[in-house]
Design an enzyme around this catalytic site. Structure first.
Site, PDB file in Angstrom:
ATOM      1  N   ASP A  12      -7.988  20.358 -33.685  1.00 16.72           N
ATOM      2  CA  ASP A  12      -8.184  20.757 -32.263  1.00 16.72           C
ATOM      3  C   ASP A  12      -7.588  22.244 -32.119  1.00 16.72           C
ATOM      4  O   ASP A  12      -6.924  22.835 -32.985  1.00 16.72           O
ATOM      5  CB  ASP A  12      -7.162  19.751 -31.717  1.00 16.72           C
ATOM      6  CG  ASP A  12      -7.223  20.088 -30.111  1.00 16.72           C
ATOM      7  OD1 ASP A  12      -8.301  20.432 -29.457  1.00 16.72           O
ATOM      8  OD2 ASP A  12      -6.478  20.178 -29.388  1.00 16.72           O
ATOM      9  N   SER A  13      -7.778  22.709 -30.794  1.00 17.81           N
ATOM     10  CA  SER A  13      -7.528  24.093 -30.658  1.00 17.81           C
ATOM     11  C   SER A  13      -6.041  24.132 -30.484  1.00 17.81           C
ATOM     12  O   SER A  13      -5.483  25.258 -30.517  1.00 17.81           O
ATOM     13  CB  SER A  13      -8.010  24.759 -29.355  1.00 17.81           C
ATOM     14  OG  SER A  13      -7.673  23.619 -28.274  1.00 17.81           O
ATOM     15  N   CYS A  75     -11.595  18.571 -30.762  1.00 15.56           N
ATOM     16  CA  CYS A  75     -11.457  19.308 -29.683  1.00 15.56           C
ATOM     17  C   CYS A  75     -12.937  19.252 -28.916  1.00 15.56           C
ATOM     18  O   CYS A  75     -13.969  19.204 -29.455  1.00 15.56           O
ATOM     19  CB  CYS A  75     -11.346  20.788 -30.158  1.00 15.56           C
ATOM     20  SG  CYS A  75     -11.669  21.924 -28.815  1.00 15.56           S
ATOM     21  N   GLU A 154      -0.014  21.336 -20.587  1.00 13.92           N
ATOM     22  CA  GLU A 154       0.836  21.825 -21.182  1.00 13.92           C
ATOM     23  C   GLU A 154       2.035  22.127 -20.652  1.00 13.92           C
ATOM     24  O   GLU A 154       3.163  22.233 -21.502  1.00 13.92           O
ATOM     25  CB  GLU A 154       0.073  23.186 -21.701  1.00 13.92           C
ATOM     26  CG  GLU A 154      -1.218  23.131 -22.522  1.00 13.92           C
ATOM     27  CD  GLU A 154      -1.139  23.134 -23.955  1.00 13.92           C
ATOM     28  OE1 GLU A 154      -0.104  23.620 -24.471  1.00 13.92           O
ATOM     29  OE2 GLU A 154      -2.042  22.770 -24.662  1.00 13.92           O
ATOM     30  N   CYS A 186     -12.281  16.394 -22.123  1.00 13.68           N
ATOM     31  CA  CYS A 186     -11.360  17.327 -22.763  1.00 13.68           C
ATOM     32  C   CYS A 186     -10.188  16.780 -23.233  1.00 13.68           C
ATOM     33  O   CYS A 186      -9.835  15.571 -22.561  1.00 13.68           O
ATOM     34  CB  CYS A 186     -10.904  18.418 -21.486  1.00 13.68           C
ATOM     35  SG  CYS A 186      -9.421  19.317 -22.021  1.00 13.68           S
ATOM     36  N   HIS A 188      -6.988  17.202 -23.013  1.00 15.05           N
ATOM     37  CA  HIS A 188      -5.717  17.028 -22.252  1.00 15.05           C
ATOM     38  C   HIS A 188      -6.073  16.045 -20.971  1.00 15.05           C
ATOM     39  O   HIS A 188      -4.798  15.564 -20.435  1.00 15.05           O
ATOM     40  CB  HIS A 188      -5.490  18.296 -21.745  1.00 15.05           C
ATOM     41  CG  HIS A 188      -5.137  19.232 -22.851  1.00 15.05           C
ATOM     42  ND1 HIS A 188      -5.908  19.807 -23.960  1.00 15.05           N
ATOM     43  CD2 HIS A 188      -3.996  20.260 -22.752  1.00 15.05           C
ATOM     44  CE1 HIS A 188      -5.037  20.543 -24.557  1.00 15.05           C
ATOM     45  NE2 HIS A 188      -3.784  20.900 -23.874  1.00 15.05           N
TER      46      HIS A 188
HETATM   47  N1  DGL Z   1      -9.011  21.123 -26.948  1.00 16.27           N
HETATM   48  C1  DGL Z   1      -9.845  21.550 -25.703  1.00 16.27           C
HETATM   49  C2  DGL Z   1     -11.062  20.721 -25.374  1.00 16.27           C
HETATM   50  O1  DGL Z   1     -10.945  19.576 -25.612  1.00 16.27           O
HETATM   51  C3  DGL Z   1      -9.018  21.742 -24.727  1.00 16.27           C
HETATM   52  C4  DGL Z   1      -8.175  23.018 -24.848  1.00 16.27           C
HETATM   53  C5  DGL Z   1      -8.633  24.386 -25.020  1.00 16.27           C
HETATM   54  O2  DGL Z   1      -9.252  25.158 -24.075  1.00 16.27           O
HETATM   55  O3  DGL Z   1      -8.692  24.838 -26.112  1.00 16.27           O
HETATM   56  O4  DGL Z   1     -11.912  20.917 -25.018  1.00 16.27           O
END
Ligand code: DGL
Length: 266
Positions: A12-13, A75, A154, A186, A188
């Site tokens: 993931d990011s 992600c 976050e 997403c 989060h």
């Molecule tokens: N992991 C990203 C997503 O699911 C969210 C956080 C980011 O923008 O890196 O799109």
């Protein structure tokens, strides 16, 4: 060579993909997992297509070098932009989070009006709309980017006045559209479920793709790649920035399993 006892690789990011990892561990407790959070370069949701593609390939390569038997793109932004290319170029299975969420949404909607929320890059890519329309041409899709949701989560703010105001501002237009299903597109957003449900009401079904993604990983591994050993799997974590914050915030997503994380250089 990878084999049945190789680990499941997840990237993931940053931290958010731990919501997906959590479901994978619940569904497949015997499996070892390796998680990479590209914390130094997050967020991806505001970056260009070329950059997200490059990062996604680098993350996958890291996991492949660790010998994983499958790559899970946790992600949504990476899935929206890079999944097809990764599936073409990697020699092991690659699973993303969009198709599984879409499948669940299609099953859930009765009035064929589905909302999608995600990062700017995810919404701009049109990947959710394409996948929903491919599954059922008659579905009307209402989508909206909600860029402030990621920093709120976050920060650990999931249920306070600022969250309520932000939810109202982003989701107000969905109320008029009459959707009966809302995809949380997403990593989060599942952590904001309570606030979103409060605003949208109980008649709108919230779709979190993590559970469905874990099922898809299971069915991909059923083709001869499920772990043979008994007992619980081991979980390791890698990050591209200082691990402290990852461990602290990660515990909110995954509890005590996030004991430590190793920093890798990029
Ligand atoms: N992991 C990203 C997503 O699911 C969210 C956080 C980011 O923008 O890196 O799109």
């Amino acid at each position: 060579m990878t084999n049945k006892d190789s680990a499941i690789g997840v990237f993931d990011s940053g931290i958010g993909g731990l919501t997906v990892l959590h479901q994978i561990i619940e569904t497949l407790p015997k499996e070892n997992t390796i998680y990479l959070g590209d914390t130094a370069r997050a967020p991806y949701g505001t970056k260009s297509v070329e950059t997200v593609l490059r990062y996604s390939f680098e993350n996958s390569q890291f996991l492949v070098d660790k010998g994983v038997k499958i790559v899970v793109v946790a992600c949504n932004t990476s899935t929206a932009i890079a999944l097809g290319r990764l599936q073409e170029q990697l020699t092991i299975p690659v699973v993303g989070v969009i198709e599984p969420g879409v499948r669940r949404a299609v099953k859930s909607t009765k009035n064929k009006r589905v909302g999608v929320i995600g990062t700017e890059a995810t919404i701009q890519s049109g990947a959710y709309t394409r996948a929903l329309k491919a599954a059922d041409q008659t579905i009307e899709v209402y989508s909206r980017a909600c860029p402030l949701f990621v920093p709120l989560v976050e920060e650990g703010w999931t249920d306070n006045a600022v969250v309520e105001m932000t939810v109202n501002a982003y989701l107000g237009s969905f109320k008029q559209s009459g959707i009966d299903t809302l995809i949380l597109g997403c990593t989060h957003y599942p952590l904001l479920k309570k606030a979103i449900r409060k605003f949208m009401g109980n008649t709108v079904r919230l779709v979190d793709s993590a559970e469905e993604t874990a099922k898809e990983v299971e069915s991909a591994l059923r083709k001869g790649l499920l772990a043979r050993k008994n007992g619980r799997g081991a979980h390791s974590f890698f990050v591209t920035d200082a691990p402290d914050r990852f461990i602290k915030v990660g515990r909110r997503f995954l509890g005590e399993k996030v004991e430590s994380a190793v920093r890798i250089e990029r």
